[in-house]
Design a protein around this motif. Structure first.
Motif, mmCIF file in Angstrom:
data_model
loop_
_atom_site.group_PDB
_atom_site.id
_atom_site.type_symbol
_atom_site.label_atom_id
_atom_site.label_comp_id
_atom_site.label_asym_id
_atom_site.label_seq_id
_atom_site.Cartn_x
_atom_site.Cartn_y
_atom_site.Cartn_z
ATOM 1 N N LYS A 18 18.733 36.000 -39.420
ATOM 2 C CA LYS A 18 19.335 36.248 -40.732
ATOM 3 C C LYS A 18 20.674 35.540 -40.839
ATOM 4 C CE LYS A 18 20.969 39.923 -43.797
ATOM 5 N NZ LYS A 18 21.194 41.386 -43.968
ATOM 6 N N ILE A 21 20.025 31.742 -41.056
ATOM 7 C CA ILE A 21 19.546 31.354 -42.381
ATOM 8 C C ILE A 21 20.703 31.270 -43.374
ATOM 9 C CG2 ILE A 21 18.238 32.200 -44.383
ATOM 10 C CD1 ILE A 21 16.096 33.157 -42.359
ATOM 11 N N ARG A 25 21.661 27.822 -45.259
ATOM 12 C CA ARG A 25 21.674 27.771 -46.724
ATOM 13 C C ARG A 25 23.034 27.328 -47.233
ATOM 14 N NH1 ARG A 25 18.423 33.445 -48.036
ATOM 15 N NH2 ARG A 25 16.301 32.608 -47.743
ATOM 16 N N LYS A 120 13.436 25.928 -43.437
ATOM 17 C CA LYS A 120 12.114 26.327 -43.910
ATOM 18 C C LYS A 120 11.346 27.063 -42.820
ATOM 19 C CE LYS A 120 7.821 24.513 -45.892
ATOM 20 N NZ LYS A 120 7.061 23.302 -46.279
ATOM 21 N N GLU A 123 12.720 30.573 -42.518
ATOM 22 C CA GLU A 123 12.324 31.399 -43.662
ATOM 23 C C GLU A 123 10.850 31.805 -43.572
ATOM 24 O OE1 GLU A 123 15.426 29.839 -47.096
ATOM 25 O OE2 GLU A 123 13.507 28.791 -46.830
#
Length: 218
Positions: A18, A21, A25, A120, A123
């Motif tokens: 988490k 990511i 991002r 990707k 995710e």
């Protein structure tokens, strides 16, 4: 050998991913693609596992503006490309790194050796094959992973990881040396002071160190 993950293990992996990511991002929003490498990419984490992120197409100016705990530059050996590191925490457990010169093939393949995954992949909750610090090939499975000794399986590892056997053997020698003698040290580490920028630190080292300069210009 098959290793099945506990509920706690899956929870630790989810928590670390988490964070990864969110960072990837953020980097993407600033026009850069980041990758996670190591145990967080493979899945064989523990509560002390680092979150290591690399940016191969860095924008130094933007990266210099990120709010971080501290910055440093490392040149592992006189013949390796220097890299800048942005530590997001005091213990250097969450780190963004990027090369300051053109990486050689074996230096690029180093990341695939340990396991490399993009935003990707994270995710989509994918895990990738890689080799851990104990020289075990980690092959993700539905319930955890299979592990196989790298020693004697170098050619197989090269095929799985799609990298050269030369890189496999180079990393194997280095990690074996570290296991036998402890941490082997690094050639150069420069910790930036206060508001010192990566560019200013780069210029200072470039001017004073011929090996640093040589690898930047290689």
């Amino acid at each position: 050998m098959q290793v099945d993950y506990s509920e706690t293990h899956w929870k630790i992996l989810a928590q670390k991913r988490k964070i990864a990511i969110e960072i990837l991002r953020m980097l993407m929003s600033k026009g850069m693609e980041g990758y996670v490498y190591g145990s967080v990419a493979r899945g064989d984490v523990n509560d002390k596992s680092d979150i290591d992120i690399v940016v191969f197409n860095p924008n130094y100016i933007i990266l210099d503006t990120l709010e971080v705990h501290h910055k440093y530059i490392i040149q592992a050996t006189p013949n390796s490309v220097p890299k800048a590191y942005l530590s997001l925490d005091e213990d250097e457990e969450v780190v963004i790194s990027f090369p300051l010169g053109k990486l050689k093939r074996n230096e690029l393949e180093f990341y695939s050796f340990g396991g490399l995954i993009d935003l990707k992949g994270l995710e989509e909750k994918k895990r990738v094959i890689g080799v851990n610090k104990n020289l075990m090939i980690i092959i993700p499975t539905e319930n955890g992973h299979m592990e196989l000794p790298l020693n004697g399986n170098e050619d197989y590892a090269a095929k799985l990881l799609k990298i050269s056997v030369d890189t496999i053997r180079e990393r194997e020698r280095l990690l074996t040396k570290r296991a036998d003698k402890g941490h082997t040290g690094i050639y150069l580490r420069y910790d930036l002071d206060g508001n010192e920028s990566i560019y200013d630190a780069f210029a200072k080292i470039y001017k004073s160190n011929k090996y640093f300069r040589r690898m930047i210009n290689a």
